[in-house]
Design an enzyme around this catalytic site. Structure first.
Site, mmCIF file in Angstrom:
data_model
loop_
_atom_site.group_PDB
_atom_site.id
_atom_site.type_symbol
_atom_site.label_atom_id
_atom_site.label_comp_id
_atom_site.label_asym_id
_atom_site.label_seq_id
_atom_site.Cartn_x
_atom_site.Cartn_y
_atom_site.Cartn_z
ATOM 1 C CB SER A 295 -0.955 -0.037 1.202
ATOM 2 O OG SER A 295 -1.914 0.976 1.124
ATOM 3 C CG ASP A 306 7.254 4.463 -11.685
ATOM 4 O OD1 ASP A 306 7.901 3.395 -11.688
ATOM 5 O OD2 ASP A 306 6.019 4.507 -11.823
ATOM 6 C CE LYS A 320 -4.807 -1.886 0.836
ATOM 7 N NZ LYS A 320 -4.897 -0.464 0.464
#
Length: 524
Positions: A295, A306, A320
């Protein structure tokens, strides 16, 4: 004439009111489909039938609440129903605080032992000390009884400014204390220390309302000690408050870079960007994750990966990618409902498939272990996944968690059945508590302890004897293989007794393969 017919007016008023209520009820029926009303009444009818006619007595409230939970789990594994009586404990982790007396304890030989006292807490102010044993709580004996952690918490926790009486045993004397409960913080940063050279280490256990402030303070403290590089440990961090992850990621990223994108059917699409002035924008960072990082941990790790801001090391995260919001019900219980998905800056949603059942979903890590994924990366996980590009053009995938840039297998090299049995028995904690009984002031810092202490032979022998008393028979072959690991864990548990979690994780770091790999990467 007015007096003669005065009785008519209340009757007319009642008639008009009844007509209004009837029209209102008809209008409400239009909003709720008849088949849906039938489903609601059918559920109530079945539970009433069971309560009335079933062969054994049932707890209708408990059955009804389980029905709600099962219904929500049919939607997704993270939508959930939380009864009112459980909501307080759930919210304590989110808020990062609770009402209590400010001690850490362990149940050793059926005795409640104080292992640490929170500085400036109610217990600290009345003179409770680490090493004390609690014999009575509010006049009721708890010594030499089969007590459980949850029972102790139920007796010691409570609303601020309420009082609890305890009888302590210290230096062969019984001491009475009355403690007025207060607000006790639950730190989410459990370790923030300098490791080798100019490399700092921060471990975050969960994301609470206070996590971002805790992280900023820890980073500032380490920078003041000369930190130039950072190992940020998110292993076994199951998530929590999304905003905490966003704010911490913001400390690493330059202004304008994406942190997370949130999209839902009725949730306006939102993109969170980094602001200027991040505390660690130029600090080289390695983020540690594993199969239990979920999460909010994945939001943060995904933002770092990224944006090519640092290296991700460890094993594939949980997967998640759903966002929940709490909705309070009339009885003060809570429905935690999935309202959106989050996407990493490259646009990927890392939510793993739900699988066939709720139980399968939450036991999926066991399948990973059985399939060998703890020991070698499994590229087949992303066989049918969509490809995305990081800021510098590296390929990443959606649909199955965050795959680390550098895989580190689970280290089981010196683990044996005997070692694991000792860990689960509580023998390490028992031996460590006994060992430090008269030595708690012998070391002034974690570093001094770590540099000067090694487990003596007498302590290891005491551990073996404690294990045998707890039902773990000695195994010579297993001990020979695990001796180094056993001594190291003993040292770490003693550090935990002396310096709480910070001491434990600092000592563990020198034996931790992921931490050591991160140190190697940061030296390049």
């Amino acid at each position: 004439m007015n007096r003669k017919y005065a009785f008519v007016y209340p009757i007319l008023l009642m008639v008009f009111l009844a007509i209004g209520l009837l029209i209102g009820s008809k209008l409400n029926q239009v909003e709720t489909p008849p088949n849906q009303l039938g489903s609601y009444s059918k559920m109530q009818e079945i539970i009433s039938l069971l309560d009335r006619e079933y062969v054994d007595s049932i707890e209708s409230k408990k059955l009804f609440e389980k029905t709600i939970s099962d219904m929500l789990h049919e939607l997704d594994p993270h939508s959930n129903y939380i009864p009112y009586e459980d909501l307080k404990a759930v919210n304590e982790q989110i808020d990062g605080k609770f009402g209590g007396i400010g001690i850490r304890f362990a149940i050793i030989r059926d005795t409640l032992c104080v292992t640490n006292v929170v500085p400036n807490s109610p217990s600290d102010r009345v003179g409770v000390k680490a090493g004390d044993k609690i014999l009575m709580i509010d006049g009721k004996s708890i010594a030499r009884k089969k007590i459980k952690n949850e029972d102790v918490l139920g007796k010691l926790k409570g609303d601020p400014n309420t009082k609890v009486q305890v009888q302590l045993y210290r230096d062969s004397k019984k001491i009475e204390k009355t403690i007025s409960r207060g607000i006790i913080p639950i730190p989410s940063i459990v370790c923030a220390q300098m490791l080798e050279g100019n490399t700092g280490y921060i471990r975050l256990d969960n994301f609470s309302v206070t996590s971002a402030d805790e992280f900023r303070f820890a980073a500032q403290q380490l920078k003041s000690k000369g930190m130039k590089k950072l190992i940020f440990d998110l292993r076994d961090n199951g998530g929590g408050v999304l905003d905490g992850a966003v704010k911490i990621a913001d400390e690493f990223l330059p202004v304008g870079q994406k942190i997370v994108i949130i999209k839902g059917k009725k949730y306006a699409s939102t993109t969170r960007y980094a602001r200027s002035g991040g505390l660690l924008e130029t600090t080289p960072v390695v983020v540690l994750i594993n199969e239990n990082s979920a999460s909010a941990s994945e939001i943060l790790a995904g933002a770092i990966q990224d944006n090519d801001r640092g290296m991700i090391i460890g094993r594939r995260s949980f997967g998640k990618g759903l966002v929940q919001q709490d909705f309070s019900l009339s009885d003060k219980s809570d429905v935690r409902l999935t309202i959106a998905r989050y996407y990493t800056p490259s646009g990927r949603c890392i939510q793993k498939p739900f699988g066939d059942s709720y139980e399968d979903y939450y036991h999926s890590n066991e399948k990973r272990r059985d399939n060998g994924e703890y020991f070698a990366p499994d590229s087949s996980v992303f066989k049918n996944a969509n490809k995305f590009k990081t800021l510098k053009g590296r390929t990443v995938y959606d649909g199955g968690g965050i795959m680390p840039d550098i895989f580190v297998p689970l280290d089981t090299s010196n683990s044996t059945y005997y070692y694991l049995a000792l860990r689960y028995s509580g023998a390490f904690q028992q031996a460590a508590f006994d060992f430090v009984a008269n030595k708690r002031s012998s070391w002034t810092s974690i570093q001094q302890f770590s540099n000067s202490f090694s487990a003596p032979k007498t302590l290891v022998q005491a551990l073996i004897k404690d294990g045998e008393k707890l039902g773990v028979p000695y195994r010579a072959d297993d001990f020979a293989r695990s001796e180094g690991l056993i001594k190291h864990i003993l040292k770490a548990e003693i550090a935990r007794q002396l310096f709480i979690e910070e001491g434990y994780f600092f000592v563990i770091g020198s034996y931790d393969k992921e931490v050591q790999k991160a140190l190697q990467i940061l030296k390049r």
